[in-house]
Design a protein around this motif. Structure first.
Motif, PDB file in Angstrom:
ATOM      1  N   THR A 171       1.040  -1.242  -0.053  1.00 27.50           N
ATOM      2  CA  THR A 171      -0.039   0.076  -0.002  1.00 27.50           C
ATOM      3  C   THR A 171       0.772   1.219  -0.170  1.00 27.50           C
ATOM      4  N   GLY A 172       1.913   1.233   0.536  1.00 26.23           N
ATOM      5  CA  GLY A 172       2.964   2.147   0.852  1.00 26.23           C
ATOM      6  C   GLY A 172       2.435   3.463   1.570  1.00 26.23           C
ATOM      7  N   ASP A 173       2.792   4.625   1.286  1.00 30.08           N
ATOM      8  CA  ASP A 173       2.336   5.705   2.033  1.00 30.08           C
ATOM      9  C   ASP A 173       1.072   6.191   1.838  1.00 30.08           C
ATOM     10  N   ASN A 174       0.150   6.641   2.432  1.00 29.81           N
ATOM     11  CA  ASN A 174      -1.004   6.971   2.039  1.00 29.81           C
ATOM     12  C   ASN A 174      -1.093   8.383   1.440  1.00 29.81           C
ATOM     13  N   LYS A 175      -1.321   8.426   0.101  1.00 26.13           N
ATOM     14  CA  LYS A 175      -1.311   9.638  -0.582  1.00 26.13           C
ATOM     15  C   LYS A 175      -2.276  10.518  -0.206  1.00 26.13           C
ATOM     16  N   ILE A 176      -3.852  10.085   0.184  1.00 24.41           N
ATOM     17  CA  ILE A 176      -4.572  11.089   0.638  1.00 24.41           C
ATOM     18  C   ILE A 176      -4.469  11.271   2.138  1.00 24.41           C
ATOM     19  N   ASN A 177      -3.977  12.895   2.542  1.00 27.71           N
ATOM     20  CA  ASN A 177      -3.795  12.835   3.844  1.00 27.71           C
ATOM     21  C   ASN A 177      -5.298  13.525   4.471  1.00 27.71           C
ATOM     22  N   SER A 213     -10.888   4.985   6.428  1.00 23.89           N
ATOM     23  CA  SER A 213     -12.218   5.348   6.227  1.00 23.89           C
ATOM     24  C   SER A 213     -12.238   6.520   7.314  1.00 23.89           C
ATOM     25  N   ALA A 214     -13.417   7.237   7.043  1.00 20.66           N
ATOM     26  CA  ALA A 214     -13.535   8.593   8.051  1.00 20.66           C
ATOM     27  C   ALA A 214     -15.016   8.521   8.374  1.00 20.66           C
ATOM     28  N   ILE A 215     -15.452   9.300   9.498  1.00 26.60           N
ATOM     29  CA  ILE A 215     -16.704   9.403  10.108  1.00 26.60           C
ATOM     30  C   ILE A 215     -16.776  10.887   9.625  1.00 26.60           C
ATOM     31  N   GLY A 221     -26.655  15.113   8.880  1.00 23.13           N
ATOM     32  CA  GLY A 221     -26.278  14.150   9.961  1.00 23.13           C
ATOM     33  C   GLY A 221     -24.941  13.631   9.786  1.00 23.13           C
ATOM     34  N   GLN A 222     -24.732  12.604  10.681  1.00 23.52           N
ATOM     35  CA  GLN A 222     -23.332  12.042  10.369  1.00 23.52           C
ATOM     36  C   GLN A 222     -23.494  10.495   9.694  1.00 23.52           C
ATOM     37  N   THR A 223     -22.438  10.316   9.168  1.00 21.47           N
ATOM     38  CA  THR A 223     -22.191   9.214   8.463  1.00 21.47           C
ATOM     39  C   THR A 223     -20.787   8.684   8.139  1.00 21.47           C
ATOM     40  N   SER A 224     -20.605   7.577   7.487  1.00 17.07           N
ATOM     41  CA  SER A 224     -19.094   7.288   7.281  1.00 17.07           C
ATOM     42  C   SER A 224     -18.786   6.907   5.870  1.00 17.07           C
ATOM     43  N   ARG A 225     -17.521   7.294   5.411  1.00 18.05           N
ATOM     44  CA  ARG A 225     -17.253   7.011   4.235  1.00 18.05           C
ATOM     45  C   ARG A 225     -15.909   6.687   3.814  1.00 18.05           C
ATOM     46  N   PRO A 226     -15.309   5.845   3.109  1.00 20.06           N
ATOM     47  CA  PRO A 226     -14.001   5.467   2.883  1.00 20.06           C
ATOM     48  C   PRO A 226     -13.336   6.757   2.166  1.00 20.06           C
ATOM     49  N   ILE A 227     -11.952   6.688   2.451  1.00 19.09           N
ATOM     50  CA  ILE A 227     -11.126   7.876   2.020  1.00 19.09           C
ATOM     51  C   ILE A 227     -11.057   7.988   0.530  1.00 19.09           C
ATOM     52  N   VAL A 228     -11.388   6.946  -0.193  1.00 21.05           N
ATOM     53  CA  VAL A 228     -11.390   7.197  -1.596  1.00 21.05           C
ATOM     54  C   VAL A 228     -12.578   7.948  -2.206  1.00 21.05           C
TER      55      VAL A 228
END
Length: 275
Positions: A171-177, A213-215, A221-228
């Protein structure tokens, strides 16, 4: 671990309601039961069970086709497919018959492959027709079982876990900071101009320490999504609030020059008031 199907969410809410009972809560906690959901609109997070579902469907189609069967026959076929899936090799399969057999999921469940006999032939020969075992036989079998389990875990650690690095890309370094407080756009099937903006309230990291992922908090309201599915806007919630406060202060200090018509109207109002 499951996806975010409405039926699963309703069931989890029902389980939470049942857990208000101390007896049920203690029973579940004793087994370490915890219901977790993958991020919304991220089916690849459940890829490992989706793969097993696909294999099961493929075997059913190849075995049954369009045959008309009853419930008992279906249960028999599903049990056979379960045996096939649990006996699939996880490590290298050697062509030499003297080498150790490959590790399978059945080793985790039963300590052996399902297609093999429960006991080696040498042990079966030592058991008489009434299957009477002495204390010495039971002790020897327990020691042998302990040795087999230790041998299995050593192979699991050195063969299977090591082979994962050969088949999976790094996976290497996470490009999406992405960090807490960032303002992001949320990917949607709509045109990009209609994508919602949200604020990251919490980040969820994987076992490798990278953010998976992130909340987020949207206007609904509040939900969750993957960073992509999140696109940072290079602005933070604190910066946004500070900018709006500075703008308000500047707006209050700015005074525009009064127009001539307003000055005449002000003089007329003063004249009429005095008279």
């Amino acid at each position: 671990m499951s996806d975010n199907a409405l039926s699963f969410i309703s069931a989890s809410q029902e389980v939470k309601r049942l857990c208000e009972s101390k007896k049920i809560e203690e029973a579940l906690s004793s087994f370490g039961v915890e219901w977790r959901f993958i991020p919304k609109r991220a089916p690849w997070f459940g890829g490992w069970w989706e793969r097993l579902i696909a294999l099961t469907k493929t075997n059913l189609k190849k075995t049954l086709g369009r045959a008309l069967i009853n419930l008992d026959m279906l249960q028999t076929f599903v049990t056979e497919i379960e045996k096939i899936l649990n006996d699939r090799p996880l490590t290298y399969v050697s062509t030499d018959i003297t080498d150790s057999e490959p590790l399978t999921p059945a080793h985790l469940l039963y300590g052996r492959r399902v297609t093999t006999l429960p006991y080696p032939r040498t042990e079966m020969d030592n058991i008489n027709e009434t299957y009477a075992l002495t204390a010495s036989d039971i002790s020897k079998r327990a020691q042998r079982l302990s040795t087999l389990i230790e041998h299995f875990w050593n192979r699991w650690r050195f063969e299977y876990l090591t082979s994962l690095r050969e088949f999976h890309k790094k996976t290497g370094d996470n490009k999406i900071n992405i960090k807490v407080g960032d303002v992001v756009q949320v990917h949607d099937d709509k045109p990009r101009i209609k994508w919602k903006t949200a604020v990251v309230e919490e980040v969820v990291t994987g076992n490798n320490g990278l953010v998976r992922s992130a909340i987020i908090r949207t206007n609904s309201g509040q939900t969750s999504r993957p960073i992509v599915k999140l696109y940072p806007l290079e602005i933070n919630e604190d910066e946004l609030s500070n900018t709006s406060e500075e703008t308000k202060e500047v707006d209050t200090k700015i005074t525009l020059p009064m127009r001539k018509a307003a000055m005449r109207a002000k003089e007329n109002i003063k004249f009429w008031t005095n008279s």
